[in-house]
Structure formats: structure tokens, C-alpha cells
Design a protein around this motif. Structure first.
Motif, mmCIF file in Angstrom:
data_model
loop_
_atom_site.group_PDB
_atom_site.id
_atom_site.type_symbol
_atom_site.label_atom_id
_atom_site.label_comp_id
_atom_site.label_asym_id
_atom_site.label_seq_id
_atom_site.Cartn_x
_atom_site.Cartn_y
_atom_site.Cartn_z
ATOM 1 N N ASN A 1 1.224 -0.621 0.008
ATOM 2 C CA ASN A 1 -0.005 -0.302 -0.596
ATOM 3 C C ASN A 1 0.979 0.905 0.276
ATOM 4 O OD1 ASN A 1 -2.720 0.013 -0.470
ATOM 5 N ND2 ASN A 1 -2.844 -1.707 1.680
ATOM 6 N N LEU A 2 1.629 1.302 0.789
ATOM 7 C CA LEU A 2 2.739 2.568 1.172
ATOM 8 C C LEU A 2 4.074 2.949 -0.282
ATOM 9 C CD1 LEU A 2 3.808 1.969 4.425
ATOM 10 C CD2 LEU A 2 2.329 3.847 3.904
ATOM 11 N N ALA A 3 4.066 1.378 -0.931
ATOM 12 C CA ALA A 3 4.910 1.555 -1.974
ATOM 13 C C ALA A 3 3.602 2.025 -3.337
ATOM 14 C CB ALA A 3 5.352 0.085 -2.254
ATOM 15 N N VAL A 4 2.749 1.208 -3.695
ATOM 16 C CA VAL A 4 1.538 1.583 -4.671
ATOM 17 C C VAL A 4 1.718 3.467 -4.763
ATOM 18 C CG1 VAL A 4 -0.618 1.703 -5.633
ATOM 19 C CG2 VAL A 4 0.945 -0.155 -5.453
ATOM 20 N N ALA A 5 1.230 3.884 -2.945
ATOM 21 C CA ALA A 5 0.733 5.395 -3.171
ATOM 22 C C ALA A 5 2.351 5.949 -3.638
ATOM 23 C CB ALA A 5 0.713 5.406 -1.322
ATOM 24 N N TRP A 6 3.410 6.164 -2.769
ATOM 25 C CA TRP A 6 4.408 6.171 -3.115
ATOM 26 C C TRP A 6 4.556 6.479 -4.649
ATOM 27 C CZ3 TRP A 6 7.319 10.123 -1.565
ATOM 28 C CH2 TRP A 6 8.738 10.464 -1.574
ATOM 29 N N GLY A 7 4.036 5.421 -5.435
ATOM 30 C CA GLY A 7 4.544 5.498 -7.224
ATOM 31 C C GLY A 7 3.275 6.322 -7.897
#
Length: 162
Positions: A75-81
Motif C-alpha cells: 500500500n505504501l509503495a503503490v501510494a508513493w509510486g
């Protein structure tokens, strides 16, 4: 008993769901819910997969914790992406993951896990169940992703179901 109630827990759940959805415990709703709870599992008995035999129940808890961790991290990685897509667009790709898991229940669990983890989409399963086509939102290293996927999800499911 199994002849008239092939899935007693499912029958009970359907009966209760019928009552909850209708917001009534009138005699008519009690009867209709009971008929639905008995008839639906009987009519769909042949569609049910083979009975599940869980080999290592302790592995279920470990898998649950690993999936929970991956959901949070993804979730954090996709949000940052998504937020940084203007500076560096994500490297979205389709990849083929070779599978050793053949159990239908294990594959169903793997498909649900893949759906729950953000950034991955189950796209296609080969007819012989040997290869899974996945879409990954931001892929840096294909070999590392495949190894993580197999060790984190597939191997524990094989321990549980095969």
C-alpha cells in the motif's frame, strides 16, 4: 445427513443471511430462508471443489502475518509510486511466474492473496496450472519478485494444501 445437507455451515449461513437481508423473522421469511439454505447447496453440490485437507495449520498463521505485512508495505509503495509518477513513472510489466502448486483450493487462496496485495493483478493461469501471468505495478527486479512470490505465498500454500 450429508445427503440432505452437503454443506451444513453454508446452509446455516445462507438462512441467517436471508433473515438479515430481509430484516424480518416472520414465519414466511424463516421458511423461505430455510428452503434457500437447504436447496442452494443441494443444487450446487457438484460445483464444490474437493474437500479441503489442511496439512499444517500453524503455517496458516505465518502466511496470514506475511500477507498482512505485504499488504501494508505494498500500500505504501503503490501510494508513493502514484505520487511520484511525474518524476519517475512506474515500471509496470506482465511477468510469468512458474508454479509448483497444483491444488485447486491452494490456487484459489493464491488468487485471493494476489488480489488483496496492492500492485499485483492475477491475469491468467495456464490450462495445465504451470504458469501464472501477473501484472505488477512497479517491477524493479523480475527474478527477485518471482522468488519473493514463490517463497512468501506459494510454498506456504503448498505446505497447507498439498
Amino acid at each position: 445427513m450429508k445427503r440432505f445437507f452437503p454443506a451444513p455451515w453454508l446452509s446455516l449461513a445462507m438462512w441467517l443471511l436471508w433473515l438479515v437481508l430481509n430484516l424480518s423473522v416472520s414465519p414466511g421469511n424463516l421458511l423461505l430462508g430455510a428452503i434457500l439454505g437447504i436447496a442452494a447447496p443441494l443444487m450446487m453440490r457438484k460445483l464444490r471443489p474437493l474437500p479441503i485437507r489442511i496439512r499444517r495449520p500453524g503455517t496458516i498463521l505465518r502466511l496470514f502475518l506475511l500477507v498482512g505485512r505485504d499488504v501494508l508495505v505494498s500500500n505504501l509503495a503503490v501510494a508513493w509510486g502514484v505520487l511520484s509518477a511525474g518524476r519517475r513513472p512506474p515500471n509496470s510489466q506482465f511477468i510469468k511466474v512458474p508454479l509448483d502448486l497444483r491444488d485447486a483450493n491452494g490456487l484459489a487462496a493464491l488468487s485471493m492473496i494476489t488480489t488483496v496485495v496492492p500492485g499485483t493483478v492475477w491475469s491468467e493461469l495456464a490450462l495445465d496450472r504451470s504458469v501464472l501471468l501477473l501484472h505488477v505495478f512497479d517491477l524493479e527486479d523480475e527474478a527477485a519478485f518471482i522468488e519473493h512470490f514463490k517463497s512468501t505465498y506459494e510454498r506456504p500454500l503448498m505446505e497447507i494444501f498439498e
